[in-house]
Design an enzyme around this catalytic site. Structure first.
Site, PDB file in Angstrom:
ATOM      1  N   CYS A  17      22.217   8.937 -15.609  1.00 50.11           N
ATOM      2  CA  CYS A  17      22.841   7.647 -15.260  1.00 50.11           C
ATOM      3  C   CYS A  17      21.837   6.504 -15.218  1.00 50.11           C
ATOM      4  CB  CYS A  17      23.558   7.757 -13.913  1.00 50.11           C
ATOM      5  SG  CYS A  17      24.894   8.958 -13.941  1.00 50.11           S
ATOM      6  N   HIS A  47      24.619   0.213 -11.825  1.00 51.21           N
ATOM      7  CA  HIS A  47      25.251   1.374 -12.449  1.00 51.21           C
ATOM      8  C   HIS A  47      26.587   1.589 -11.753  1.00 51.21           C
ATOM      9  CE1 HIS A  47      26.281   5.251 -13.827  1.00 51.21           C
ATOM     10  NE2 HIS A  47      25.965   5.872 -12.699  1.00 51.21           N
ATOM     11  N   ASN A  89      32.736   6.204 -14.241  1.00 52.36           N
ATOM     12  CA  ASN A  89      31.284   6.306 -14.367  1.00 52.36           C
ATOM     13  C   ASN A  89      30.966   6.753 -15.796  1.00 52.36           C
ATOM     14  OD1 ASN A  89      28.590   7.007 -14.317  1.00 52.36           O
ATOM     15  ND2 ASN A  89      28.724   8.229 -12.433  1.00 52.36           N
TER      16      ASN A  89
END
Ligand code: ACO
Length: 323
Positions: A113, A250, A280
């Site tokens: 990520c 993020h 996500n």
């Protein structure tokens, strides 16, 4: 002093939108639970023919077009991904070939990520040291193909997509008034591996594996790690939270985003949120959010933009840049 300046940006999403209600039919979950715990309302899921490379290529093409550049002007491609088309070669060389680029270097970056932040930091180092002049930095993922679709604790969280920026080496004054990347702060701590990982791989099981996560454990560390690298970015540049025009985090979870902004004292009006629409998307989430806020006119030239991410590894990092 050379600065890596954003000259163009692009994004691509799969055709298929999957709202929470659709997941209610396949796992024991509810729209209410997902929205309350994560802020996610829908995600995009790649279909046949849509891959990390094809999404990355589409995002790159838009970024090149906005930059007003031909593909051949690019001499560095970094693709941040944990879901490559093939084990090798790198998805970056696939995208390089799709774009018809025959020179320069192309490679993938694996920091899950945090991948886009790590890739921006790497491209910045290449540009500032003269190893390259114009870089395509792409975050592209098809995490849907790493998910255990029977595991409600993970499958509701992720989505697919890609985002890209073109960075160009531009002479600056060496002050924080310069456009471009002002600092990047990267961290890793592999002792947290077991909290968020894929339970397969080339050298172990010989399979792709599935994403496994101790969500509560990840959550526990996220806000502290994010604020650590943001405070480091302020310290490295002599800037303060008041100078920040936009926080582009993020997009893992609305509660992590809100918690980090609150701890740092950044008002929510200055925070770009797309997790509700995209879920996500791992390394793609920051460039997708950048695209959303720059294309609707929120992020303007000269704005101070703070990127941050935390993810598997753990890895975490921040990039402070002037748009
Ligand atoms: N639907 C309904 N119930 C669920 C679901 C679901 N999809 N998933 C879990 N539950 C249940 C659990 O089984 C548990 O039930 P129990 O109390 O009977 O055991 C209950 O909900 C609570 O589970 P928790 O895991 O404690 O829920 P929590 O409030 O921690 O939320 C979540 C879980 C959303 C994963 C949260 O921990 C989180 O956001 N963690 C951060 C992880 C993250 O975002 N990772 C992304 C990758 S890393 C990154 O990008 C930073």
């Amino acid at each position: 002093m050379i600065r890596a300046v954003v000259r163009g940006f692009g994004a691509a999403l799969p055709k298929r939108v999957v709202p929470n209600a659709e997941l209610e039919k396949t796992v024991d979950t509810t729209d209410e639970w997902i929205v309350q715990r994560t802020g996610i309302r829908q995600r995009y899921i790649a279909g046949e023919g849509e891959t990390t490379a094809s999404l990355g290529e589409a995002a790159a093409r838009e970024a090149l077009e906005r930059a007003g550049l031909e593909p051949q002007a690019i001499d560095l491609i970094i693709v941040a991904t944990a879901s490559p088309d093939n084990t090798f070669p790198a998805t970056a060389v696939d995208i390089q070939a799709r774009l018809g680029i025959t020179g320069g270097a192309a490679f993938d970056m694996q920091a899950v990520c945090s991948g886009f932040v790590f890739a921006m930091a790497t491209a910045d180092a290449y540009l500032r040291t003269g190893l390259a002049r114009r870089a395509l930095v792409i975050g592209a993922e098809t995490f849907s193909r790493l998910l255990d679709w029977n595991d409600r604790t993970t499958c509701v969280l992720f989505g697919d997509g890609a985002g890209a920026v073109v960075l160009e080496a531009v002479e600056g004054e060496g002050t924080v008034a310069d456009r471009g990347i002002l600092t990047a702060q990267l961290r890793s701590d592999g002792s947290h591996k077991a909290k968020l990982y894929v339970d397969g791989g080339v050298s172990t099981t010989g399979t792709i594996g599935h994403l496994r996560m101790e969500g509560r454990e990840v959550f526990k560390h996220a806000v502290g790690m994010i604020t650590d690298v943001i405070e480091a970015a302020f310290a490295a540049t002599g800037t303060t939270v008041e100078d920040v025009d936009w926080l582009v985090p993020h997009q893992a979870n609305r509660r992590i985003i809100d918690g980090s902004a609150k701890k740092l004292g950044i008002p929510l009006e200055k925070v770009v949120v797309t997790v509700d629409r995209h879920g996500n998307t791992s390394a793609a989430s920051i460039p997708l959010a950048l695209h959303a806020a720059a294309s609707d006119g929120r992020i303007k030239q000269g704005d101070l933009v703070l990127l941050e991410a935390m993810g598997g590894g753990f890895t975490w990092g921040s990039v402070l840049l002037r748009w």
